[in-house]
Write an enzyme that holds these catalytic residues in place. Sequence first.
Site, PDB file in Angstrom:
ATOM      1  N   GLU A  26       0.827 -11.812  19.875  1.00  0.00           N
ATOM      2  CA  GLU A  26       0.105 -11.203  18.678  1.00  0.00           C
ATOM      3  C   GLU A  26       0.102 -11.848  17.799  1.00  0.00           C
ATOM      4  O   GLU A  26      -0.210 -11.686  16.476  1.00  0.00           O
ATOM      5  CB  GLU A  26       0.921  -9.596  18.628  1.00  0.00           C
ATOM      6  CG  GLU A  26       0.772  -8.891  19.603  1.00  0.00           C
ATOM      7  CD  GLU A  26      -0.527  -8.059  20.097  1.00  0.00           C
ATOM      8  OE1 GLU A  26      -1.418  -8.608  19.672  1.00  0.00           O
ATOM      9  OE2 GLU A  26      -0.628  -7.140  20.522  1.00  0.00           O
ATOM     10  N   TYR A  82       6.675   8.265  -1.141  1.00  0.00           N
ATOM     11  CA  TYR A  82       7.137   7.004  -0.565  1.00  0.00           C
ATOM     12  C   TYR A  82       6.142   6.163   0.317  1.00  0.00           C
ATOM     13  O   TYR A  82       5.954   5.169   0.333  1.00  0.00           O
ATOM     14  CB  TYR A  82       8.669   7.373   0.121  1.00  0.00           C
ATOM     15  CG  TYR A  82       9.525   7.549  -0.909  1.00  0.00           C
ATOM     16  CD1 TYR A  82      10.138   6.038  -1.375  1.00  0.00           C
ATOM     17  CD2 TYR A  82       9.857   8.494  -1.371  1.00  0.00           C
ATOM     18  CE1 TYR A  82      11.074   6.380  -2.372  1.00  0.00           C
ATOM     19  CE2 TYR A  82      10.824   8.769  -2.408  1.00  0.00           C
ATOM     20  CZ  TYR A  82      11.750   7.569  -2.815  1.00  0.00           C
ATOM     21  OH  TYR A  82      12.553   7.749  -3.833  1.00  0.00           O
TER      22      TYR A  82
END
Length: 210
Positions: free
Chosen positions: A73, A118
Site C-alpha cells: 500500500e 474531536y
Amino acid sequence: MSEAAVRANIVRWGKSLFDRGLTAGSSGNITARVDDGFIATPTNSCLGFLDADRLSKLDAAGNHISGDPPTKETPLHFAFYEGRGCAAVVHLHSTFATALSCLSDVDPTDALPPITPYVVMRVGRVPVVPYTRPGAAEGKRLIAGIVAGHSAALLENHGPIVCGATLDAAVFAIEELEEAAKLAILTRGMPVRHLSQDAVADLNATFKLR
C-alpha cells in the site's frame, strides 16, 4: 527524531493498535518519514509482532533499499506525503470505519458527520475514495485527488487511511476516526444532533487542522 527512534515508535504503535483490536492478522500498515527517506511496515506483517530491524527502508523516491519488502500500500501513503508534506501515514482495517466505508448511502464527500468536536479537530472532513484493488497503482491517483483538502479518507469497502504531522498525531487521528465512525453507526436512524456549521467553523479556526 532519529531513525532508530522512528523504528521503535512504529513497533510501539503497531503493537498498541493490534492489541486493542484496531487491526487484525496481517492487515494495516504504517509509514513514517526519516531524514533520508521513509520507514514502512513490511508486506504481510502483523502490526502486533513487528521487528524494528526488519522494517522496510525506502529512499525519498519510494524505492526499497533495505529491510523486508514494504507494504503493497505504499502508493497510497506516498500520495499523502507528496500532496501534504506530512510525516507519517497509518492505514487500518478497524471495524467501524471499515463498516462505514462499505455503506452505500454515506456522503462520498464527507462520510463522517461532525458528531463530536474531536473528530473535527483531529480528522476533519473524510471523503470516500472509490474502490481499487489493494496495492493497485490507481489508488495513488485517487488519493492524490483529495489530499489537498483532506488529511484522512475512507477507502471504499476497505478501511481508513490518515496522515499526520507526527506518527503519534496520525495514530490519534485514526483512533478518533474509528470512534466517530462507531458513534455514527450506533446512532444511525436516531435523531442525532450534529455540531452546527458555526461550531465547526470555530473549531477549524481555533485548531487549524492541517
